[in-house]
Every structure is written in structure tokens, then in C-alpha cells.
Write an enzyme that holds these catalytic residues in place. Sequence first.
Site, PDB file in Angstrom:
ATOM      1  N   GLU A  20       0.934  -1.102  -0.017  1.00 49.77           N
ATOM      2  CA  GLU A  20       0.048  -0.023  -0.088  1.00 49.77           C
ATOM      3  C   GLU A  20       0.818   1.244  -0.183  1.00 49.77           C
ATOM      4  O   GLU A  20       0.517   2.208   0.820  1.00 49.77           O
ATOM      5  CB  GLU A  20      -0.928  -0.105   1.032  1.00 49.77           C
ATOM      6  CG  GLU A  20      -2.077  -1.157   1.027  1.00 49.77           C
ATOM      7  CD  GLU A  20      -3.127  -1.021   2.072  1.00 49.77           C
ATOM      8  OE1 GLU A  20      -2.626  -0.288   3.354  1.00 49.77           O
ATOM      9  OE2 GLU A  20      -3.985  -1.736   2.176  1.00 49.77           O
ATOM     10  N   GLU A  31      -6.128  -8.132  -1.031  1.00 46.56           N
ATOM     11  CA  GLU A  31      -6.557  -8.072   0.380  1.00 46.56           C
ATOM     12  C   GLU A  31      -8.221  -7.912   0.097  1.00 46.56           C
ATOM     13  O   GLU A  31      -8.651  -6.737   0.253  1.00 46.56           O
ATOM     14  CB  GLU A  31      -6.143  -7.153   1.202  1.00 46.56           C
ATOM     15  CG  GLU A  31      -4.733  -7.510   1.450  1.00 46.56           C
ATOM     16  CD  GLU A  31      -4.050  -6.539   2.759  1.00 46.56           C
ATOM     17  OE1 GLU A  31      -4.805  -5.808   3.122  1.00 46.56           O
ATOM     18  OE2 GLU A  31      -2.991  -6.372   2.731  1.00 46.56           O
TER      19      GLU A  31
END
Length: 621
Positions: free
Chosen positions: A157, A233
Site C-alpha cells: 500500500e 486483500e
Amino acid sequence: MGKFEIKDTFILNGEPFKVISGSFHYFRTVPEYWRDRLEKLKALGCNTVETYIPWNLTEPKKGQFNFEGFCDVEKFIQTATELGLYIIIRPSPYICAEWEFGGLPAWLLKDRNMRLRVSYKPFLDAVEDYYKVLLPKITKYQIDNGGNIILMQIENEYGYYANDHEYMKFMSDLMKKYGVTVPLITSDGPYHESYRGGYAEGAHPTGNFGSKTEERFDVIKDYANGGPLMCAEFWVGWFDHWGNGGHMKGNLVQSTEDLDKMLELGNVSIYMFEGGTNFGFMNGSNYYNELTPDVTSYDYDGILTEDGQITEKYRKYKEVISKYVDVPEVEFSMDIKRKAYGTLECKEKVSLFSVVDDLSTPVHLPYTVNMEELDQSYGYILYRSRLHSEAGIAKLKLWETADRANVFVDENPLITLYDHELDEEHSIPMEKFLACSQPAQMLAGKFMMERGLTPETAAAAIGEAGLSTGTLTGLNEKFDVLVENMGRVNFGPRMETQRKGIGRCVQINGHIHNDWDIYTLPLDNIEKIDFNKEYKEGTPAFYRFTFDVKDKADTFLDFEGWGKGVIFLNGFNLGRFWEIGPQKRLYIPAPLLKDGENEIIVFETDGKHTDTIELKDEPLL
């Protein structure tokens, strides 16, 4: 040798391959249960398992590596391979994962100029020193080396955090330098700026999200260059933090629909398949307007519970997955049971102040310093001094202190400060100080006798006389500040400010107080506690319990009636407890138990306790 490629879809050995993965953090589950969880993953219909690797567990001290027990990543890879599962490894130095400091080792912060996840040479050098040891242990399991690893992630991220493309290039090149040959991926929040910020040439972009599948995939399409769409995810639940009011749960109906759409349009890794547990001091924290440290359980409302039980979500997801692949029949090799071992009576107890010199050798300094400067990463740190020049304590401020402080005078609790309270100067009523200070109490008695005062008017008189004429000076009260690291922030710019303990100074009555003995208390040596020493009510203390086990099973320790602290089973740190909840019981997996006598030690900091604890047969999150 096999081959895994990224074209318009994922290609495994020349054939199209749909990645159906589940996230399972091996370091959050006892190794004895890895096979059980992976068997259940395969039985769900998943063909792949995904995991992070935590740098802070793998290299707990600079240059000292751990690849045993919870950190035996090779054993985990081998177990998954034996079950025919493919593997996605996310070895990036930063993992987030609601894990302490996002997986970064705390020793990085000893460098007062440290800049994280950016082209700062000391950080890059530390990463390379780590990778040159770690990567050779996992690259031999890549599919083109005869293993089952099909993908690796560069960073985590990153577009949420920053946009240093030179840093991302360095990370990509570093992985290749130390033997990574399988395709590389990035994972980012499903927003255009995130993908532009987290871009790495040659790495395939994936997304992290928990809803709005078609909308999120449409964003990824702009950056995937015609390649396969993947949610790396798929958030099926959420994590809990202390004081959040109740266990977080996902929307099962909505998430089942989203999973179906993901598999129709692309690929998925379910986060979390099983969440597991933040054993020890490994919970992370978030900080937006306030500090929100995560609880010990990382149940996450996952497909399996924290202790590996199959849920209704598991059954619903299996129905969806069976529409896309043939779900294999898997015979589970373990029969894992729960058991209530009943109520345990406290056998022995001792105050921290009585045994602190057994647990730690103090460092004497004229000023306070952070944990990290004393090569401590986790746990508690005690700052001890004497009120050698102060006329009592009328005002108190702890500068640059994190995260929670219990303050004592003559080993009696004066005040407890947490988060924003640590930023403020606090007025201490004289009667409160009097209640702590034995020398001041003696002086109050003298005032009462000589001047015919009541206890209330004596306190006021001492306050007036002490602060104006120095009547209290030289009473030499013992002064202690016990500071707890509640778990370093694991997300965002505050990560660079996560030094713990008292970083600047202790200010009393407007001036800096000097002359300190500083005790580091990581509590990794509790076998040194001498329970024959003094116990004093209302102080931080250790409480010892024992119980016999004949039939080992999973159990759950109920801490009702206790305040705040941490609990050890046979020397193993089970994690934190706190009366504010939502978590009310700590998970004890059966492999941590011994045949025969077992020992539980509760360390409680706030003077709130009962004489019992109870081992139940179900969780209470």
C-alpha cells in the site's frame, strides 16, 4: 520446473490460472496448527495461500536473525507445498497488518534522523542487510526453482503512504538482486492517486478493498495494461482496538456477493482467511485524532475464528468458490478441541517495585531517554528518581512521552496519563500528594499537632508553606514513572515519531527534574521474579497461578475483575488485557500447555485485581 506468468490473465505452466487465495499470517498462529489451517484453506476451495513476513520478528536486533518457531517461514512454505497450495509471499519490510510498527524493527528508531520507506540511505542499507539474509531462504521455493511460490510483493500500500518512485525502483531491483525471479506485484488502495504513487516499473498492480468490486476493478484496469484483475486483500471483516465498544464484524451477505463478482471478473486473496493472535507486545495501533491500540486478538471476523473454528462465512464462501473450481475433499489431520479448566486461585504475588532490580539493571542518567536509545523495543520502561529539591508536586508534565504512564510517589499511585493527557500539564492537589508521600504525611501530623489543624486545613497549610518557604524540600520521596509502549502505529506519517518512553523530560512545578535511574522492562525474563519479596496493594504487581493439565486443549483466559496488563503462560507472552474491552478473554492454544503443572503469571499495572482467573471453553471478543 514450473513457470508462472502474467499476460492477459495469470498463466501457470502454459494454462490460464485463477488465483483463489486466503491470507494467513503464520507468525500469528502456533506452528503446530499451521497444517490444520492450511488444510481448511484447501478444503474451502483455495489453491493459494498468501502471507507477509514480519521484519521485526525476523531480525529483532540489528544483525540477529530468528527463523525458528513462529518465525520458521521455510517450514510454513514447505507445509503449504506438501498440501499442493501455491504461495504468494509479501516480504516487504513494511507490512502494516495491524502489527507492531507495521513490521518494521524498532531499532531503526535509534537513529534520530530515521526516515522510513523512502530513499534515506540508512533505511535502504538496513533493508538490504535484511534481504541478503532473508531472500535466499525463500527464493529457492520459487516455482521456477521447483517450488510453489508464484508471486512476490514489492511494498505494501505504498501509494497510501508516499510516492518516491526511486525508492520503489530500489526495492524492486533489490529483490531481483537477491534472487527473486517470479512476477512482482504491488498492492494499493483502489484509487487513482494510490496507483500512481505506488507504481513500480515491471510490477503488476493489485488492489486492497472490501466492497464495490466492479468499481474498484475499473480503477485497476487503468494501470494493469490489459493484465488480470486481482484483489490482493479482500477485507471480509475488520480489527478491534481497545475501547471500540464491541467486536467488529463484516456484512456476510454483501461480502459473499462481492466474492462472487471478484471470481467472475478476476482473482482474489481473502483477508483474513484466519486472523490469529497478536501474541506478546506485537499489536499495532492507529492514530488519527487519538491513539487506538489494537487488542490482542486478530480474529478479524475471518473465515476461520481466531482459534481455527469453521464459521458460517466459511460455508457461504465455499458455495461461491465451488461455482468456479472443483473443491477438493480434504481429510483434516487434527481434531482440535476447546476445554474449560475452571477457576484458578492466586498462589503468590509480588510488587514490581520489589523485584525491579532482579529484572533490570538501571542506567543512571541526568535526563530521560526513549526506550530505543537503550536498545529496548517493547514492553515497559521505569524511570526512578527522588524529589530531592521539589517542595511537593503541584504541577506535573511529561514531555514527549508515549503511550501510557503510571506515576507514583513513595510507591503509591499519584496519577495515570494516557495519549492526549500526556501532552498537558496537570495540577496535583496537595491532599492527593499527601496521600502518596509518607514524609509529607508525617509533616502534616506535625502541623496538626503544633497548629491544631484538621487534616483538610493541614493539607492547605502545607501547600502554602511548602511551596512558598520550601517546607517540603529535602523530604526525598521516591518518584517513579512506569511507561508502557501500547504498540507502535502501523500506518501513516506518525510511524516516524514512534519512539516510546519519556523522550524529552519530566517537568515538576515548572522546572525539569533531573537525576534518573532508568529500568528497561521488556519482561522477557520473568523467570527471575522472586515471589518471596514484598507485595504492596495498589501497585504494579505480578500474580502467579498454577493448574494441572492431563488432556491438552485450546482454552480462553477470562480476566474479569482485572485492570490492565499482560499475561504469561509457562513464560510465553500471551498478550495484553485491559478491562475496557471489547476483548474479555485471551486465547491459549493447546500446544502452549504442558502435561502436568502449568504456570500463569499476570502482570497488572493499575492495582486492580481479584484473587482468581478462569479458563473458559469459548472466546469473548
